[in-house]
Design an enzyme around this catalytic site. Structure first.
Site, PDB file in Angstrom:
ATOM      1  N   CYS A  70      -6.245  -5.193   3.922  1.00 38.26           N
ATOM      2  CA  CYS A  70      -7.576  -4.801   3.442  1.00 38.26           C
ATOM      3  C   CYS A  70      -8.434  -4.259   4.579  1.00 38.26           C
ATOM      4  O   CYS A  70      -9.193  -3.302   4.401  1.00 38.26           O
ATOM      5  CB  CYS A  70      -8.303  -5.990   2.816  1.00 38.26           C
TER       6      CYS A  70
HETATM    7  C1  BEZ Z   1      -3.755  -8.263   3.154  1.00 37.20           C
HETATM    8  O1  BEZ Z   1      -4.805  -7.675   2.937  1.00 37.20           O
HETATM    9  O2  BEZ Z   1      -3.192  -8.149   4.221  1.00 37.20           O
HETATM   10  C2  BEZ Z   1      -3.101  -9.091   2.089  1.00 37.20           C
HETATM   11  C3  BEZ Z   1      -3.871  -9.788   1.174  1.00 37.20           C
HETATM   12  C4  BEZ Z   1      -3.251 -10.572   0.218  1.00 37.20           C
HETATM   13  C5  BEZ Z   1      -1.869 -10.643   0.157  1.00 37.20           C
HETATM   14  C6  BEZ Z   1      -1.100  -9.931   1.053  1.00 37.20           C
HETATM   15  C7  BEZ Z   1      -1.718  -9.147   2.033  1.00 37.20           C
END
Ligand code: BEZ
Length: 222
Positions: free
Chosen positions: A48
């Site tokens: 994110c």
């Molecule tokens: C991420 O943003 O890295 C992420 C968030 C939830 C699950 C897997 C990755």
């Protein structure tokens, strides 16, 4: 229970939400622009962070196309404010110029059908997937994409889709596989052969196929 999934062409529902830029009424915030609303599982997560930094660097590209970006993440405004400093640092950004909706109660995630039942947080609660909604100035849904939480989105592709949407709503063309702005387009099947020379004065080519049908018609981008 979540609301019915939205389809292309549906009226996108209005909502009120808290963001790091204050409370918004979504329709009022959009004004006469288009919007791209993209969701995230949660703050302070690695994928994110890369996505929000990328969109922050692309804000001028979205605005040039008349599209206002807005993100959604299932945490509070206070959490977003702290996270934005990390995003700015990671992306080497001077400013962060679009709002992040604080959907800490997951009301919008449920309303807009964005929960991924296979991806749970530490408390066993479903995370939001990476949804993308492109909404036009009449508040109609023009595109939706769902990615799993583990796959970051390709924002060059999203800009490309916006370019295709804007082109194909005014010209009698569709864009072929892997189209890039400025390259040849497909003439719509609804265009009659006798109208092609007037509609496409820069020429058109019909590719011969075994069926003998004349439907693979290319023209320079109008
Ligand atoms: C991420 O943003 O890295 C992420 C968030 C939830 C699950 C897997 C990755």
């Amino acid at each position: 229970m979540s609301d019915k999934a939205l389809n292309i062409g549906d009226q996108f529902p209005n909502f009120e939400a808290e963001t790091n830029e204050g409370k918004i009424d979504f329709y009022e915030w959009m004004g006469n622009s288009w919007a791209i609303l993209f969701s995230h599982p949660s703050d302070y997560t690695p994928v994110c962070t890369t996505e929000l930094a990328r969109v922050a660097s692309l804000v001028p590209e979205f605005l040039k196309r008349g599209v206002k970006p807005i993100a959604l993440s299932c945490d509070t405004v206070e959490s977003h404010q702290g996270w934005i400093e990390d995003i700015k640092s990671f992306g080497k950004l001077r400013s962060f110029d679009y709002p992040i909706i604080a959907d800490d109660k997951r009301e919008l995630a449920v309303k807009l059908n964005m929960l991924d039942k296979d991806e749970l947080n530490a408390d066993g609660i479903p995370l939001t997937c990476r949804a993308v909604f492109i909404i036009d100035e009449k508040k109609k849904l023009r595109l939706s994409i769902l990615y799993p939480a583990t796959t970051g989105r390709n924002f060059d592709e999203i800009l490309r889709v916006i370019d295709s949407l804007k082109l194909t709503q005014t010209k009698s063309v569709a864009t072929p596989a892997d189209w890039k702005p400025g390259t040849d387009c497909m003439i719509l099947p609804t265009v009659k052969t006798e109208d092609i020379s007037e509609l496409f004065p820069n020429g058109a080519v019909c590719v011969a196929v075994p069926s003998g049908k004349s439907y693979l018609r290319f023209a320079p981008q109008p």
